[in-house]
Motif scaffolding. Structure first.
Motif, PDB file in Angstrom:
ATOM      1  N   THR A 109       0.856  -1.173   0.000  1.00  0.00           N
ATOM      2  CA  THR A 109       0.000   0.000   0.000  1.00  0.00           C
ATOM      3  C   THR A 109       0.890   1.219   0.000  1.00  0.00           C
ATOM      4  O   THR A 109       2.032   1.176   0.447  1.00  0.00           O
ATOM      5  CB  THR A 109      -0.918   0.071   1.238  1.00  0.00           C
ATOM      6  N   LYS A 110       0.365   2.293  -0.523  1.00  0.00           N
ATOM      7  CA  LYS A 110       1.063   3.572  -0.427  1.00  0.00           C
ATOM      8  C   LYS A 110       0.016   4.644  -0.177  1.00  0.00           C
ATOM      9  O   LYS A 110      -1.114   4.549  -0.677  1.00  0.00           O
ATOM     10  CB  LYS A 110       1.894   3.860  -1.671  1.00  0.00           C
ATOM     11  N   PRO A 111       0.361   5.633   0.607  1.00  0.00           N
ATOM     12  CA  PRO A 111      -0.624   6.674   0.906  1.00  0.00           C
ATOM     13  C   PRO A 111      -0.866   7.566  -0.309  1.00  0.00           C
ATOM     14  O   PRO A 111       0.048   7.848  -1.074  1.00  0.00           O
ATOM     15  CB  PRO A 111       0.020   7.458   2.053  1.00  0.00           C
ATOM     16  N   ASN A 112      -2.108   7.957  -0.487  1.00  0.00           N
ATOM     17  CA  ASN A 112      -2.447   8.943  -1.508  1.00  0.00           C
ATOM     18  C   ASN A 112      -2.285  10.317  -0.862  1.00  0.00           C
ATOM     19  O   ASN A 112      -3.005  10.660   0.068  1.00  0.00           O
ATOM     20  CB  ASN A 112      -3.892   8.769  -1.987  1.00  0.00           C
ATOM     21  N   GLU A 113      -1.347  11.080  -1.337  1.00  0.00           N
ATOM     22  CA  GLU A 113      -1.092  12.389  -0.756  1.00  0.00           C
ATOM     23  C   GLU A 113      -2.054  13.420  -1.331  1.00  0.00           C
ATOM     24  O   GLU A 113      -2.493  13.327  -2.465  1.00  0.00           O
ATOM     25  CB  GLU A 113       0.347  12.797  -1.027  1.00  0.00           C
ATOM     26  N   TRP A 114      -2.377  14.383  -0.534  1.00  0.00           N
ATOM     27  CA  TRP A 114      -3.229  15.499  -0.925  1.00  0.00           C
ATOM     28  C   TRP A 114      -4.637  15.048  -1.300  1.00  0.00           C
ATOM     29  O   TRP A 114      -5.250  15.566  -2.217  1.00  0.00           O
ATOM     30  CB  TRP A 114      -2.606  16.304  -2.061  1.00  0.00           C
ATOM     31  N   VAL A 115      -5.140  14.053  -0.599  1.00  0.00           N
ATOM     32  CA  VAL A 115      -6.497  13.574  -0.850  1.00  0.00           C
ATOM     33  C   VAL A 115      -7.417  14.127   0.233  1.00  0.00           C
ATOM     34  O   VAL A 115      -7.184  13.932   1.417  1.00  0.00           O
ATOM     35  CB  VAL A 115      -6.546  12.030  -0.836  1.00  0.00           C
ATOM     36  N   ILE A 116      -8.439  14.844  -0.201  1.00  0.00           N
ATOM     37  CA  ILE A 116      -9.425  15.358   0.747  1.00  0.00           C
ATOM     38  C   ILE A 116     -10.615  14.410   0.786  1.00  0.00           C
ATOM     39  O   ILE A 116     -11.032  13.958   1.835  1.00  0.00           O
ATOM     40  CB  ILE A 116      -9.866  16.781   0.355  1.00  0.00           C
TER      41      ILE A 116
END
Length: 138
Positions: free
Chosen positions: A83-90
């Motif tokens: 898994t990898k984090p989705n950055e800048w996701v609101i």
């Protein structure tokens, strides 16, 4: 009062987004294996990455991709998952799931011998994930 009701509706609609990927083109008949199969023909390696809310949707997305191939195969073994984090996701999924799978053509996909069980015939069933999947615990 109207603002609270509107906020609750927005939260409810975001929370109901889990389980959004549905089976397509017969992908529900593709069998997930727990180890490398014995007696099956290896077809290809498939990598997929998708931003979804849960691991079951990521697996279903992979199965849909297998069903869409020119040689779809009828069984697969997940060799790598991350898994990898989705950055800048609101709004939307916080993580992207990456799966790498080997796809096989098995004569009897629901009764496959695998290297894990020493070659004894086992009935393959979908893998049920507990609270810790892909290295992330919820």
């Amino acid at each position: 009062m109207k603002k609270i009701l509107a906020l609750m509706l927005v939260l409810l609609s975001v929370a109901s987004c889990g389980g959004m990927i549905k089976n397509e083109n017969g992908s529900q008949y593709i069998t997930q294996l727990e180890a490398e199969p014995i007696g099956c023909t290896f077809l290809y390696k498939l990598e997929s990455e998708v931003s979804v809310y849960d691991a079951d949707d990521a697996r279903r997305y992979l199965e849909n991709r297998i069903a869409d191939q020119a040689r779809p195969g009828n069984a697969y073994w997940i060799t790598s998952q991350r898994t990898k984090p989705n950055e800048w996701v609101i709004f939307g999924p916080e993580r992207a799931f990456g799966l790498v799978a080997n796809v096989y053509d098995c004569p009897h996909p629901n009764n496959v011998r695998t290297a894990k069980d020493g070659g004894a015939a086992t009935v393959s069933v979908p893998v049920v994930y507990d609270g810790c999947t892909y290295g992330t615990c919820y």
